[in-house]
Design a protein around this motif. Sequence first.
Motif, PDB file in Angstrom:
ATOM      1  N   ARG A  77     -19.482  -4.610  -5.498  1.00 53.37           N
ATOM      2  CA  ARG A  77     -19.004  -3.541  -4.612  1.00 53.37           C
ATOM      3  C   ARG A  77     -18.197  -4.073  -3.428  1.00 53.37           C
ATOM      4  N   PRO A  78     -18.722  -5.022  -2.643  1.00 51.70           N
ATOM      5  CA  PRO A  78     -17.905  -5.505  -1.519  1.00 51.70           C
ATOM      6  C   PRO A  78     -16.646  -6.247  -1.970  1.00 51.70           C
ATOM      7  N   VAL A  79     -16.735  -7.005  -3.056  1.00 54.69           N
ATOM      8  CA  VAL A  79     -15.563  -7.720  -3.569  1.00 54.69           C
ATOM      9  C   VAL A  79     -14.504  -6.716  -4.019  1.00 54.69           C
ATOM     10  N   ALA A  80     -14.908  -5.696  -4.751  1.00 57.78           N
ATOM     11  CA  ALA A  80     -13.959  -4.684  -5.224  1.00 57.78           C
ATOM     12  C   ALA A  80     -13.311  -3.953  -4.053  1.00 57.78           C
ATOM     13  N   LEU A  81     -14.067  -3.689  -3.002  1.00 58.39           N
ATOM     14  CA  LEU A  81     -13.504  -3.018  -1.828  1.00 58.39           C
ATOM     15  C   LEU A  81     -12.458  -3.908  -1.147  1.00 58.39           C
ATOM     16  N   LEU A  82     -12.761  -5.195  -1.003  1.00 60.06           N
ATOM     17  CA  LEU A  82     -11.789  -6.127  -0.411  1.00 60.06           C
ATOM     18  C   LEU A  82     -10.528  -6.234  -1.268  1.00 60.06           C
ATOM     19  N   LEU A  83     -10.706  -6.326  -2.581  1.00 62.79           N
ATOM     20  CA  LEU A  83      -9.550  -6.454  -3.463  1.00 62.79           C
ATOM     21  C   LEU A  83      -8.731  -5.163  -3.502  1.00 62.79           C
ATOM     22  N   SER A  84      -9.388  -4.025  -3.373  1.00 67.45           N
ATOM     23  CA  SER A  84      -8.664  -2.759  -3.292  1.00 67.45           C
ATOM     24  C   SER A  84      -7.773  -2.757  -2.048  1.00 67.45           C
ATOM     25  N   GLY A  85      -8.322  -3.215  -0.941  1.00 68.01           N
ATOM     26  CA  GLY A  85      -7.527  -3.324   0.284  1.00 68.01           C
ATOM     27  C   GLY A  85      -6.388  -4.310   0.143  1.00 68.01           C
ATOM     28  N   GLU A  86      -6.652  -5.435  -0.512  1.00 68.63           N
ATOM     29  CA  GLU A  86      -5.589  -6.417  -0.734  1.00 68.63           C
ATOM     30  C   GLU A  86      -4.439  -5.799  -1.521  1.00 68.63           C
ATOM     31  N   MET A  87      -4.768  -5.038  -2.540  1.00 68.55           N
ATOM     32  CA  MET A  87      -3.731  -4.432  -3.364  1.00 68.55           C
ATOM     33  C   MET A  87      -2.969  -3.342  -2.605  1.00 68.55           C
ATOM     34  N   ALA A  88      -3.665  -2.590  -1.757  1.00 72.45           N
ATOM     35  CA  ALA A  88      -2.983  -1.578  -0.942  1.00 72.45           C
ATOM     36  C   ALA A  88      -2.008  -2.256   0.020  1.00 72.45           C
ATOM     37  N   ILE A  89      -2.462  -3.311   0.677  1.00 62.62           N
ATOM     38  CA  ILE A  89      -1.588  -4.047   1.598  1.00 62.62           C
ATOM     39  C   ILE A  89      -0.425  -4.670   0.835  1.00 62.62           C
ATOM     40  N   GLY A  90      -0.722  -5.275  -0.313  1.00 63.53           N
ATOM     41  CA  GLY A  90       0.329  -5.867  -1.132  1.00 63.53           C
ATOM     42  C   GLY A  90       1.381  -4.856  -1.548  1.00 63.53           C
ATOM     43  N   TYR A  91       0.922  -3.668  -1.913  1.00 64.86           N
ATOM     44  CA  TYR A  91       1.883  -2.643  -2.314  1.00 64.86           C
ATOM     45  C   TYR A  91       2.794  -2.287  -1.156  1.00 64.86           C
ATOM     46  N   TRP A  92       2.199  -2.001   0.012  1.00 65.77           N
ATOM     47  CA  TRP A  92       3.002  -1.542   1.140  1.00 65.77           C
ATOM     48  C   TRP A  92       3.882  -2.640   1.722  1.00 65.77           C
ATOM     49  N   LEU A  93       3.434  -3.893   1.687  1.00 66.93           N
ATOM     50  CA  LEU A  93       4.255  -4.974   2.232  1.00 66.93           C
ATOM     51  C   LEU A  93       5.338  -5.449   1.274  1.00 66.93           C
ATOM     52  N   ILE A  94       5.027  -5.544  -0.002  1.00 65.71           N
ATOM     53  CA  ILE A  94       5.950  -6.142  -0.963  1.00 65.71           C
ATOM     54  C   ILE A  94       6.732  -5.091  -1.753  1.00 65.71           C
ATOM     55  N   HIS A  95       6.035  -4.154  -2.335  1.00 67.61           N
ATOM     56  CA  HIS A  95       6.681  -3.233  -3.271  1.00 67.61           C
ATOM     57  C   HIS A  95       7.347  -2.033  -2.603  1.00 67.61           C
ATOM     58  N   ALA A  96       6.688  -1.398  -1.670  1.00 72.96           N
ATOM     59  CA  ALA A  96       7.223  -0.172  -1.067  1.00 72.96           C
ATOM     60  C   ALA A  96       8.541  -0.428  -0.342  1.00 72.96           C
ATOM     61  N   ALA A  97       8.743  -1.649   0.141  1.00 71.01           N
ATOM     62  CA  ALA A  97       9.994  -1.980   0.820  1.00 71.01           C
ATOM     63  C   ALA A  97      11.193  -1.899  -0.127  1.00 71.01           C
ATOM     64  N   LYS A  98      10.934  -1.970  -1.431  1.00 71.00           N
ATOM     65  CA  LYS A  98      12.012  -1.927  -2.429  1.00 71.00           C
ATOM     66  C   LYS A  98      12.341  -0.498  -2.863  1.00 71.00           C
ATOM     67  N   GLY A  99      11.587   0.472  -2.396  1.00 67.94           N
ATOM     68  CA  GLY A  99      11.837   1.858  -2.762  1.00 67.94           C
ATOM     69  C   GLY A  99      10.541   2.640  -2.875  1.00 67.94           C
ATOM     70  N   PRO A 100      10.633   3.968  -2.906  1.00 66.00           N
ATOM     71  CA  PRO A 100       9.432   4.805  -2.859  1.00 66.00           C
ATOM     72  C   PRO A 100       8.700   4.987  -4.184  1.00 66.00           C
ATOM     73  N   PHE A 101       9.321   4.627  -5.299  1.00 63.86           N
ATOM     74  CA  PHE A 101       8.723   4.907  -6.594  1.00 63.86           C
ATOM     75  C   PHE A 101       8.169   3.635  -7.228  1.00 63.86           C
ATOM     76  N   PRO A 102       6.854   3.602  -7.511  1.00 65.44           N
ATOM     77  CA  PRO A 102       6.255   2.394  -8.092  1.00 65.44           C
ATOM     78  C   PRO A 102       6.924   1.910  -9.372  1.00 65.44           C
ATOM     79  N   ILE A 103       7.421   2.814 -10.186  1.00 64.72           N
ATOM     80  CA  ILE A 103       8.060   2.381 -11.433  1.00 64.72           C
ATOM     81  C   ILE A 103       9.368   1.650 -11.155  1.00 64.72           C
ATOM     82  N   LEU A 104       9.998   1.939 -10.031  1.00 64.22           N
ATOM     83  CA  LEU A 104      11.256   1.291  -9.680  1.00 64.22           C
ATOM     84  C   LEU A 104      11.051   0.065  -8.785  1.00 64.22           C
ATOM     85  N   ASN A 105       9.975   0.038  -8.004  1.00 60.51           N
ATOM     86  CA  ASN A 105       9.778  -1.088  -7.087  1.00 60.51           C
ATOM     87  C   ASN A 105       8.815  -2.140  -7.634  1.00 60.51           C
ATOM     88  N   GLY A 106       8.351  -1.980  -8.883  1.00 63.76           N
ATOM     89  CA  GLY A 106       7.471  -2.968  -9.513  1.00 63.76           C
ATOM     90  C   GLY A 106       6.034  -2.916  -9.038  1.00 63.76           C
TER      91      GLY A 106
END
Length: 155
Positions: A77-106
């Motif tokens: 449970r705590p590991v999954a919560l930390l990794l969920s946060g890591e993925m949210a941060i990763g998405y907003w820092l790396i992928h969202a900067a390339k565009g609003p649509f996940p299919i287009l920003n990878g």
Amino acid sequence: MENPITDAGGWSDRYASQVLSLLRIVTALLFLEHGTSKMFAFPLSAASDPPIWSLFWVAGAMELVGGLLLLVGLFSRPVALLLSGEMAIGYWLIHAAKGPFPILNGGESAVLFCFVFLYIAFEGPGEWSVDCAMGRRRDLSGPNGYYESGHVRAD
């Protein structure tokens, strides 16, 4: 007509914990590959061999250690919560900067990992886990029920 899969007491109730374990194990194996790619350059990718203590290096360490812990179902449970946060941060820092649509920003996998890990953080690791084997969870609803404390089936 009764449905043996979805009706109360059917396969979906009987095997929910095992299927949750399979979801955790397969997700952890896929996630672990991201960590081994960054930390050990296996398999080699564009993110391989990041500079030590860089954002990608820290992410790789979290993916490696967190992936291994989730694979065996330890501190899930705590590991999954930390990794969920890591993925949210990763998405907003790396992928969202390339565009609003996940299919287009990878960012599809980052979003999917984020929400699968969030689900595991709330639901638990499933029956096939070290957490369960160590008795961290108590079976409140019988041999065919959920093992998680707090889950009480309405039969």
